[in-house]
Design an enzyme around this catalytic site. Structure first.
Site, PDB file in Angstrom:
ATOM      1  NE  ARG A  70       9.845  26.146  -5.169  1.00 55.64           N
ATOM      2  CZ  ARG A  70       9.675  25.515  -6.327  1.00 55.64           C
ATOM      3  NH1 ARG A  70       9.600  26.236  -7.438  1.00 55.64           N
ATOM      4  NH2 ARG A  70       9.589  24.204  -6.377  1.00 55.64           N
ATOM      5  CD  GLN A  71       3.688  25.205   0.079  1.00 58.87           C
ATOM      6  OE1 GLN A  71       2.773  25.303   0.899  1.00 58.87           O
ATOM      7  NE2 GLN A  71       3.857  24.144  -0.697  1.00 58.87           N
TER       8      GLN A  71
ATOM      9  CD  GLU B 191       1.270   1.502   6.101  1.00 59.92           C
ATOM     10  OE1 GLU B 191       2.069   0.746   6.724  1.00 59.92           O
ATOM     11  OE2 GLU B 191       0.097   1.670   6.445  1.00 59.92           O
TER      12      GLU B 191
ATOM     13  CG  ASP C 232      -0.204   0.002   2.529  1.00 62.34           C
ATOM     14  OD1 ASP C 232       1.041  -0.124   2.510  1.00 62.34           O
ATOM     15  OD2 ASP C 232      -0.867   0.123   3.578  1.00 62.34           O
TER      16      ASP C 232
ATOM     17  CG  ASP D 277      17.010  32.216  -9.029  1.00 59.55           C
ATOM     18  OD1 ASP D 277      16.991  32.463  -7.814  1.00 59.55           O
ATOM     19  OD2 ASP D 277      16.022  32.392  -9.770  1.00 59.55           O
TER      20      ASP D 277
ATOM     21  N   GLY E 291      10.713  29.550 -16.665  1.00 58.09           N
ATOM     22  CA  GLY E 291      10.161  30.737 -17.320  1.00 58.09           C
ATOM     23  C   GLY E 291      10.903  32.006 -16.955  1.00 58.09           C
TER      24      GLY E 291
ATOM     25  CE  LYS F 160      10.455  37.164 -10.708  1.00 59.45           C
ATOM     26  NZ  LYS F 160      10.694  35.730 -10.771  1.00 59.45           N
TER      27      LYS F 160
ATOM     28  NE  ARG G   8       6.620  34.639  -9.829  1.00 62.02           N
ATOM     29  CZ  ARG G   8       7.392  33.781 -10.485  1.00 62.02           C
ATOM     30  NH1 ARG G   8       6.849  32.964 -11.374  1.00 62.02           N
ATOM     31  NH2 ARG G   8       8.685  33.723 -10.265  1.00 62.02           N
TER      32      ARG G   8
ATOM     33  CB  SER H 122       8.178  26.708 -14.827  1.00 63.41           C
ATOM     34  OG  SER H 122       8.428  28.076 -14.533  1.00 63.41           O
TER      35      SER H 122
END
Length: 312
Positions: free
Chosen positions: A93-94, A36, A34, A218, A225, A192, A194, A223
């Site tokens: 990033r959160q 786990e 399953d 960076d 972009g 920039k 966004r 992505s």
């Protein structure tokens, strides 16, 4: 010391192990039917200083859960100290609330790792340095600049005053300035805006890039972009050539195709995240190893020596 590898980035763990001359600790890490996670440490770790190498990259949730279960297994095996070596810290990033009723997931992940039983965290190029404060245990945040500087100098990209280090956004200025200072190069910034998640529009370039060699710097490329738009803007402003140095090559979706068709002569990433087949065959993407940097830091932590002196 003992080095234990999760399944997220086994080649990096093996490179660190070889650099230190310490064999990887034998462990069975598998899934039940399953899905786990089950972990069994096949060596005695009682009283040992154990370093668990595990990037929480894609699939982030599986790799994070694997890290937590490994830490718990070591804690119950009476390891003296457990250091979570996380070359790529997922959910970074959160790191703040972006709107009403949204989580700060980076703090939640820090709580999970601490509660699981980690005594220390060693990571690389956190998206926001303040994430170190989310942990209630000692946290060392390494920087990839020593690796990038060595690569830049080895490939003779530093030629007189024509080199310019470029930050693709205002948030990365400190990182770009640090690298520019090491290379004694000028600094440029791209302003920039966004409009939507994953979509960025280059607005303005601050600094002189006409006829010069530009290196975009960076911490994460996802992505692609932002970097591809930035590279095009630099070329439009008369840049002689554009390359990019990014620590974590997430490169999701069609990112690799965007990079290969962009004006960038090359994209240099580290092996904090294992490369996909598309990355391996891309003509203008190069991966450099952070194994020596992590091995040096692990050796210093095990020997109770300064880690910050790595950046002197």
């Amino acid at each position: 010391m003992k080095i234990l590898s999760g399944n997220s980035n086994r080649p990096l763990s093996e490179a660190i192990s070889a650099k230190l001359g310490v064999p990887l600790t034998e462990a069975a890490i598998r899934r039940f039917s399953d899905q786990e996670v089950f972990v069994e440490i096949l060596e005695n770790v009682r009283g040992e200083d154990v370093f668990v190498v595990q990037s929480t990259c894609f699939p982030a949730n599986d790799n994070l859960m694997e890290l937590l279960v490994i830490i718990d297994a070591l804690r119950r095996g009476s390891a003296r100290r457990i250091t979570a070596v996380i070359p790529y810290f997922g959910y970074a990033r959160q790191d703040r609330k972006t709107g009403p009723r949204t989580p700060i997931s980076a703090k939640l992940v820090a709580n999970l790792i601490t509660t699981a039983g980690a005594d220390r965290v060693l990571t690389l190029e956190l998206h926001a340095g303040q994430i170190q404060g989310f942990f209630d245990i000692p946290t060392d945040n390494l920087f990839s600049s020593p690796v990038f500087v060595a690569h830049i100098e080895a490939h003779k990209k530093k030629q007189g005053n024509e080199l310019v280090i470029v930050s693709p956004d205002v948030g990365g200025v400190v990182r770009a300035r640090g690298l520019a200072k090491r290379l004694e190069a000028d600094l440029a910034i791209i302003d920039k805006r966004r409009e939507h998640a994953g979509v960025s529009e280059v607005m303005n370039i601050i600094g002189d890039v006409d006829g010069r060699t530009c290196l975009l710097v960076d911490d994460i490329i996802d992505s692609a972009g932002t970097l591809c738009n930035a590279a095009q803007a630099l070329v439009d402003q008369g840049a002689k050539s554009v390359s990019a140095y990014v620590t974590h090559g997430v490169l999701s979706g069609g990112a690799v195709a965007r990079v290969t068709s962009s004006p960038m002569e090359g994209l240099v990433i580290t092996d904090s995240i294992p490369p996909t087949e598309a990355v391996r065959v891309a003509h203008n993407i190069v991966q450099v190893s952070i194994a020596p940097l992590l091995a040096d830091a692990i050796e210093r932590i095990a020997g109770e020596k300064s880690v910050s002196s790595l950046f002197d």
